[in-house]
Design a protein around this motif. Sequence first.
Motif, mmCIF file in Angstrom:
data_model
loop_
_atom_site.group_PDB
_atom_site.id
_atom_site.type_symbol
_atom_site.label_atom_id
_atom_site.label_comp_id
_atom_site.label_asym_id
_atom_site.label_seq_id
_atom_site.Cartn_x
_atom_site.Cartn_y
_atom_site.Cartn_z
ATOM 1 N N ASP A 206 -53.858 56.017 24.402
ATOM 2 C CA ASP A 206 -53.635 55.930 22.953
ATOM 3 C C ASP A 206 -53.681 57.290 22.261
ATOM 4 O O ASP A 206 -53.689 57.372 21.034
ATOM 5 C CB ASP A 206 -54.657 54.992 22.309
ATOM 6 N N SER A 207 -53.734 58.374 23.031
ATOM 7 C CA SER A 207 -53.764 59.705 22.427
ATOM 8 C C SER A 207 -53.246 60.731 23.423
ATOM 9 O O SER A 207 -53.271 60.504 24.638
ATOM 10 C CB SER A 207 -55.181 60.075 21.981
ATOM 11 N N GLU B 207 -55.614 50.438 29.019
ATOM 12 C CA GLU B 207 -56.515 51.332 28.289
ATOM 13 C C GLU B 207 -56.404 52.769 28.778
ATOM 14 O O GLU B 207 -56.539 53.716 28.002
ATOM 15 C CB GLU B 207 -57.960 50.848 28.440
#
Length: 326
Positions: free
Chosen positions: A35-36, A65
């Motif tokens: 996510d980054s 994840e």
Amino acid sequence: MDKTAQVDPLQELKQVNQLFDEIADKPQILFAPSDSTAIIKGAKGTIIHLDPTQLQTINGSPLGEKIQIELLELNNNSSMLLHNTQTVSDGQILVSGGAYYLNMTSDGNQLKIKSGESLEVEFPKQTDEEMEFFTGARDSLGQMNWKPTNRKFISNAIDTPASVGTNPTSLPFRYYDEDLQMDLTIYDTTSTSKEFGLEVFKETYQSISLLNFGWINCDRWYQDPRPKRDVEISIKNDSVNAAIIYAVFTDINSIMEEYYWSEKKDKIAFKNIPIGKSLKIIAVSVMDESPYVFETTINTQTKNKVHIDFSPSSKAELKELIEKLN
């Protein structure tokens, strides 16, 4: 052994390849958030600029994840031989400045780089020679062939610690420590090299834009004006059904390989070797689930025929022999 029985070279060579899989260093397994953005650093200096928005799963499922990164960094003849990665492009000899394998998955799903996107990767600079970007693929027998992309590596001096800094607000280096069985987030590569034994390269090439995962090589075409000759190989052991034979150049990062099986019609030879070159010939076979090895060093000025006579060995002895190539 019944020589009239049909020999399956794939099956026989599979045993030799499995032997190398057992003694070769395993790929690094690194992790990054999905996510980054993050900068991921390999143990031998590869720097991956990872933006998860540029990736997708092949089956269309969402990213998990974490992103798992599989990385091999092969920077010498020993590591390239252990991973069976000859330095040849359609029969022409290459000199390697580092060979790499890169792949990514998430939650067990294979990832790919999205169409129209690219993954930026910086590779360590090991030589001042002008090097080109090659991609590699294996044939049905597992033999590596490198294809040029007509792109060159461009020098880009980087002081690694300064480029990352010790400020936690800067992008981290993340990697998975197998001994500690945990993810590590690293901001200071100077302490990293001391505490975790990482090899820090002060200089990398400018980033290369990758469109696909897989095998990558930093190579140059081998140029030698001397006359050429072939080095012929013969197998003396009647009980050997299959083997892999390597010609390792003693003065450059360059390896050639040939395959043997008992019903092979073509003669085995390393072709177009400059006269006067020093080569170490290493042959490996497996019989009754045990390694058999032959090795010798020749100079092509005085010798162009090698008769291989295998002797029993062990996995530890074979690995030690290959590691001495460095």
